[in-house]
Design an enzyme around this catalytic site. Sequence first.
Site, PDB file in Angstrom:
ATOM      1  N   PRO A  89       0.917  -1.500  -0.111  1.00  0.00           N
ATOM      2  CA  PRO A  89      -0.028  -0.171  -0.138  1.00  0.00           C
ATOM      3  C   PRO A  89       0.831   1.264  -0.001  1.00  0.00           C
ATOM      4  O   PRO A  89       0.283   2.276  -0.316  1.00  0.00           O
ATOM      5  CB  PRO A  89      -0.701  -0.293   1.289  1.00  0.00           C
ATOM      6  CG  PRO A  89      -0.686  -1.375   1.720  1.00  0.00           C
ATOM      7  CD  PRO A  89       0.632  -1.979   1.114  1.00  0.00           C
ATOM      8  N   GLU A 116       3.312  -8.168   8.757  1.00  0.00           N
ATOM      9  CA  GLU A 116       3.513  -6.709   8.806  1.00  0.00           C
ATOM     10  C   GLU A 116       4.131  -6.165   7.759  1.00  0.00           C
ATOM     11  O   GLU A 116       4.070  -4.924   7.509  1.00  0.00           O
ATOM     12  CB  GLU A 116       3.886  -6.096  10.172  1.00  0.00           C
ATOM     13  CG  GLU A 116       2.757  -5.458  11.038  1.00  0.00           C
ATOM     14  CD  GLU A 116       2.047  -6.289  11.763  1.00  0.00           C
ATOM     15  OE1 GLU A 116       2.090  -6.287  13.019  1.00  0.00           O
ATOM     16  OE2 GLU A 116       1.834  -7.583  11.343  1.00  0.00           O
ATOM     17  N   ARG A 154      -2.111  -9.904 -20.497  1.00  0.00           N
ATOM     18  CA  ARG A 154      -2.962  -9.645 -21.433  1.00  0.00           C
ATOM     19  C   ARG A 154      -2.537  -8.730 -22.493  1.00  0.00           C
ATOM     20  O   ARG A 154      -3.154  -8.907 -23.595  1.00  0.00           O
ATOM     21  CB  ARG A 154      -4.604  -9.345 -21.086  1.00  0.00           C
ATOM     22  CG  ARG A 154      -4.552  -8.008 -20.305  1.00  0.00           C
ATOM     23  CD  ARG A 154      -5.763  -7.732 -19.824  1.00  0.00           C
ATOM     24  NE  ARG A 154      -6.774  -7.394 -20.816  1.00  0.00           N
ATOM     25  CZ  ARG A 154      -6.956  -6.439 -21.545  1.00  0.00           C
ATOM     26  NH1 ARG A 154      -6.195  -5.421 -21.053  1.00  0.00           N
ATOM     27  NH2 ARG A 154      -8.112  -6.062 -22.331  1.00  0.00           N
ATOM     28  N   ASP A 169      -9.798  -0.623 -25.101  1.00  0.00           N
ATOM     29  CA  ASP A 169     -10.023  -0.700 -23.754  1.00  0.00           C
ATOM     30  C   ASP A 169     -10.035   0.773 -22.927  1.00  0.00           C
ATOM     31  O   ASP A 169      -9.596   1.831 -23.470  1.00  0.00           O
ATOM     32  CB  ASP A 169      -8.521  -1.332 -22.843  1.00  0.00           C
ATOM     33  CG  ASP A 169      -8.658  -2.799 -23.074  1.00  0.00           C
ATOM     34  OD1 ASP A 169      -9.514  -3.451 -23.322  1.00  0.00           O
ATOM     35  OD2 ASP A 169      -7.447  -3.335 -22.821  1.00  0.00           O
TER      36      ASP A 169
HETATM   37  C1  9WO Z   1      -0.485  -5.691   8.594  1.00  0.00           C
HETATM   38  C2  9WO Z   1      -0.557  -5.231   9.851  1.00  0.00           C
HETATM   39  C3  9WO Z   1      -1.120  -5.664  11.063  1.00  0.00           C
HETATM   40  C4  9WO Z   1      -1.052  -5.187  12.252  1.00  0.00           C
HETATM   41  C5  9WO Z   1      -0.656  -3.755  12.226  1.00  0.00           C
HETATM   42  C6  9WO Z   1      -0.276  -3.011  10.964  1.00  0.00           C
HETATM   43  C7  9WO Z   1      -0.196  -3.947   9.804  1.00  0.00           C
HETATM   44  N1  9WO Z   1       0.189  -3.457   8.700  1.00  0.00           N
HETATM   45  C8  9WO Z   1      -0.011  -4.483   7.851  1.00  0.00           C
HETATM   46  C9  9WO Z   1       0.272  -4.714   6.498  1.00  0.00           C
HETATM   47  O1  9WO Z   1       0.489  -3.418   6.013  1.00  0.00           O
HETATM   48  N2  9WO Z   1       0.849  -5.703   5.888  1.00  0.00           N
HETATM   49  C10 9WO Z   1       1.107  -5.854   4.545  1.00  0.00           C
HETATM   50  C11 9WO Z   1       0.452  -6.645   3.894  1.00  0.00           C
HETATM   51  C12 9WO Z   1       2.499  -5.819   4.129  1.00  0.00           C
HETATM   52  C13 9WO Z   1       2.790  -5.900   2.934  1.00  0.00           C
HETATM   53  C14 9WO Z   1       2.129  -6.972   2.253  1.00  0.00           C
HETATM   54  N3  9WO Z   1       0.403  -6.893   2.660  1.00  0.00           N
HETATM   55  C15 9WO Z   1      -0.077  -5.964   1.640  1.00  0.00           C
HETATM   56  C16 9WO Z   1       0.120  -5.679   0.594  1.00  0.00           C
HETATM   57  N4  9WO Z   1      -1.267  -5.551   2.035  1.00  0.00           N
HETATM   58  N5  9WO Z   1      -1.687  -5.159   1.019  1.00  0.00           N
HETATM   59  C17 9WO Z   1      -1.037  -5.045   0.110  1.00  0.00           C
HETATM   60  C18 9WO Z   1      -1.329  -4.247  -0.972  1.00  0.00           C
HETATM   61  C19 9WO Z   1      -0.394  -4.390  -2.133  1.00  0.00           C
HETATM   62  C20 9WO Z   1      -0.677  -3.476  -3.098  1.00  0.00           C
HETATM   63  N6  9WO Z   1      -1.715  -2.863  -3.320  1.00  0.00           N
HETATM   64  C21 9WO Z   1      -2.461  -2.762  -2.295  1.00  0.00           C
HETATM   65  C22 9WO Z   1      -2.373  -3.476  -1.179  1.00  0.00           C
END
Ligand code: 9WO
Length: 255
Positions: A89, A116, A154, A169
């Site tokens: 993120p 995390e 794709r 698209d």
């Molecule tokens: C988990 C967590 C648990 C307790 C307190 C804080 C916390 N942060 C996270 C967290 O952000 N975990 C991520 C899980 C670590 C990197 C991989 N993860 C992830 C990737 N979640 N969401 C994505 C992601 C990737 C690309 N686009 C949107 C979301």
Amino acid sequence: MRIDVISLFPDFIQTAAAVGVVGRAQQRGLMQVTAWNPRDFTHDNYRRVDERTFGGGPGMVMSTQPLRECLAAVRGASAERTHVVYLSPQGARLTQARVRELAVLPRLTLLCGRYEGIDERLLEQEVDEELSIGDYVLSGGELAATVVIDAVGRLQAGALNDEASALEDSFETGLLDCPHYTRPEVDAQGSTVPAILLSGDHGAIARWRRQQALGRTWLRRPDLLARVSLSAEDRRLLDAFRRHYLAPSKDDPTA
Ligand code: 9WO
């Protein structure tokens, strides 16, 4: 194109990459998706990939050693250099423009975090680019990686059965797609198809579709509309759409 994915859930990646357009592209030899499990690069009896976070607090972080050795194996799997992307993120937002750029690379490596996240030192040492697919948190990078694989896959030449469709698209034209209809002409709820699509007048149909694309983009994504340059014809079509939208009239075939 060769895509390697580093993930604690390699089966999920391989399964996702085996279906649809991407699955067919792999069968046609246009792309190859290989998943690697960092757990296979541990040296302890517990096959540990996570550790408690320095500084305290709840949760675990993926440690550097298994990921570093896994990445070394990935890099060594072919002679070409690979572009390493971490899905998180905190990354820059993925766009269709960036997808087009990634799609022409000979190799791409997608690094999926869990828990995390990943020890920052590994990211600094090994990652070329951090990408996000949207402003929400998942439980890991795998779903985001499958999104990248699908969007890039794709676009591999020969992946789509109808290459022309990719040029129309959304985001290639800069506009949202027009509505689509298929048989039957009247559905089970009595809903009909816009008459113009049954007219056989290809010029009129093309204008109607362009007008719908412009109108929907105006209604739903004015931010996108602000970035495209409209022809005089486009402006006329959009003005007519706006008039019909604001004051729909009964005798208007496009209302
Ligand atoms: C988990 C967590 C648990 C307790 C307190 C804080 C916390 N942060 C996270 C967290 O952000 N975990 C991520 C899980 C670590 C990197 C991989 N993860 C992830 C990737 N979640 N969401 C994505 C992601 C990737 C690309 N686009 C949107 C979301």
